[in-house]
Design an enzyme around this catalytic site. Sequence first.
Site, short mmCIF file in Angstrom:
data_model
loop_
_atom_site.label_atom_id
_atom_site.label_comp_id
_atom_site.label_asym_id
_atom_site.label_seq_id
_atom_site.Cartn_x
_atom_site.Cartn_y
_atom_site.Cartn_z
N ARG A 88 43.30 -13.30 63.45
CA ARG A 88 43.50 -14.41 64.03
C ARG A 88 41.97 -15.18 64.13
O ARG A 88 41.41 -15.99 63.19
CB ARG A 88 44.14 -14.58 65.12
CG ARG A 88 44.37 -15.98 66.02
CD ARG A 88 43.48 -16.71 66.40
NE ARG A 88 42.84 -16.01 67.79
CZ ARG A 88 41.81 -16.27 68.40
NH1 ARG A 88 40.90 -17.31 67.83
NH2 ARG A 88 41.23 -15.63 69.40
N GLU A 89 41.19 -14.39 64.90
CA GLU A 89 39.87 -14.76 65.05
C GLU A 89 38.89 -14.65 63.90
O GLU A 89 37.99 -15.31 63.25
CB GLU A 89 39.32 -14.05 66.18
CG GLU A 89 37.77 -14.36 66.64
CD GLU A 89 37.38 -15.57 67.17
OE1 GLU A 89 37.93 -15.66 68.41
OE2 GLU A 89 36.77 -16.22 66.81
N HIS B 110 49.09 -16.95 68.02
CA HIS B 110 48.24 -17.83 68.96
C HIS B 110 48.93 -19.18 69.24
O HIS B 110 49.55 -19.56 68.18
CB HIS B 110 46.76 -17.95 68.32
CG HIS B 110 45.61 -17.95 69.26
ND1 HIS B 110 44.74 -19.00 68.89
CD2 HIS B 110 45.39 -17.44 70.36
CE1 HIS B 110 43.95 -19.02 69.81
NE2 HIS B 110 44.20 -17.87 70.69
N ARG C 129 50.44 -14.09 76.95
CA ARG C 129 49.14 -14.00 77.38
C ARG C 129 48.50 -15.40 77.74
O ARG C 129 48.90 -16.31 76.76
CB ARG C 129 48.17 -13.25 76.36
CG ARG C 129 46.74 -13.10 76.64
CD ARG C 129 45.73 -12.71 75.68
NE ARG C 129 45.70 -13.60 74.48
CZ ARG C 129 45.17 -13.31 73.44
NH1 ARG C 129 44.81 -12.18 73.21
NH2 ARG C 129 44.96 -14.27 72.57
N THR D 202 33.93 -17.80 75.45
CA THR D 202 33.86 -18.26 73.97
C THR D 202 32.60 -18.71 73.32
O THR D 202 32.72 -18.67 72.01
CB THR D 202 34.59 -19.76 74.31
OG1 THR D 202 35.81 -19.40 75.00
CG2 THR D 202 35.05 -20.50 72.98
N HIS E 161 37.66 -11.45 76.10
CA HIS E 161 37.40 -11.74 74.58
C HIS E 161 36.00 -12.36 74.52
O HIS E 161 35.80 -13.36 75.15
CB HIS E 161 38.47 -12.98 74.29
CG HIS E 161 38.40 -13.65 72.81
ND1 HIS E 161 38.81 -13.18 71.72
CD2 HIS E 161 37.64 -14.55 72.45
CE1 HIS E 161 38.60 -13.89 70.75
NE2 HIS E 161 37.57 -14.73 71.09
N HIS F 82 32.34 -13.47 72.60
CA HIS F 82 31.72 -13.72 71.18
C HIS F 82 30.38 -13.09 71.23
O HIS F 82 29.85 -12.88 72.39
CB HIS F 82 31.86 -15.28 71.07
CG HIS F 82 33.04 -15.69 70.41
ND1 HIS F 82 33.15 -15.99 69.11
CD2 HIS F 82 34.30 -15.85 70.93
CE1 HIS F 82 34.34 -16.32 68.79
NE2 HIS F 82 35.19 -16.32 69.98
N HIS G 215 13.75 15.05 61.42
CA HIS G 215 15.10 14.78 61.78
C HIS G 215 16.20 15.65 60.96
O HIS G 215 16.97 16.41 61.65
CB HIS G 215 15.52 13.32 61.53
CG HIS G 215 14.77 12.33 62.35
ND1 HIS G 215 15.49 11.32 62.78
CD2 HIS G 215 13.47 12.50 62.76
CE1 HIS G 215 14.47 10.73 63.56
NE2 HIS G 215 13.32 11.29 63.82
#
Length: 379
Positions: free
Chosen positions: A12-13, A72, A133, A167, A195, A197, A289
Amino acid sequence: MQKIRIVDATLREGNQAPAVRFSVEQACHIATLLEAVGVDMIECGHALAGEEERRRIRALRGLGLATPLLSHARAQRADIDAAADSGAQWVGIFCGINRVSRLTRLGGRPAASVMEMVRRSVAYAKSRGLGVRYTVEDASRTPDELVIRVLRAAIDEGADRICYADTLGAMTPSVFGAKVAALRAALPGVDLEVHIHDDRGFAMANAWAALEAGANWISTSVNGIGERCGITDLALLLANLDLEGYQPLRQPQALQHLSAFVAAATRSAPDHRRPVVGQNAFTHTARLHTQAMQRSPLSYAVFDAQRCGRAVQLAPPPTPRTIDRLVVSPQVISATELKYHRAGPGSRYVMVDNRFVDDARQYCIVRDIPPQHTPAAAH
Ligand code: HCA
Ligand code: CU
């Protein structure tokens, strides 16, 4: 330690990221891998958006996954009907209530009217048999008192989970943690998602601050993809949860595959430096290393490579190679990606993109390097 649940929003996002559009087949492959790595819910797009999205959701449902799907929706009956008819078991209703949201997306309605929309849509979604939700979009720029009031209204109408969305990725971790703690205190017992960003680079740090403050659901995406700079990265969150003793990684090898598949499906160059899944994440180069890593596998590693489904790579230190005169082409790489090393009196060699360049002339325009641009050896 409380169990942290993950709703992955790649489909979705992530599907809203610039130039991204997953095919039905790609979406199905991603969902299967998401289930393999153990996410708790898979978020899909807006069923009302069109036939293409509905086909995607139907196909995902057809996979018969044990992981529930969430579609959504805006706080509107038509959106909720489309979500219910799509076959998704859950709906994610999002609706902001601050001034900007009301002016730009809700026709200038007063807050009381938005509150009523939220109440009606949550109640309607429950009457359609969906898990619900409710997300306060742009919550981080909304007065706290209003956020709590609208979330309480959603809970009163039967919302199964509430979500606080940053958002714009506007918050810093300490502020975000305090907000979540206050929310948790005001609304005890309810499933609380965040959620976040990544516009300021805090998507992972804020997710961590939120879960330490009592959030028990985190929204993620593979490679962190999403609108603009994206959201909290799935693989990194899972590895951090494993490291901190919250819950063990499940099928970690699938994480790298998932990351590579999503990078390819979104036509993005692989991000070698990405923690946990990037090609370089477990590669050690400097002699000091590599020698230490041979003695103890955690001497230069915070994550255990094996637990993350990876293998430690010890790259041999590059053999010094004399190149007379170099300047990097600005089109190819930036000067900051260059490391100059003195391999002996008067000789130099060069690393590009963390790799020793075999034939620097392929990558570079040959010109004189003024001596002041060749710093003394760092190693
Ligand atoms: C959007 C906004 C959203 C919604 C998050 C959610 C956000 O793209 O529609 O519904 O949980 O960041 O607020 O992604
Ligand atoms: Cu978002």
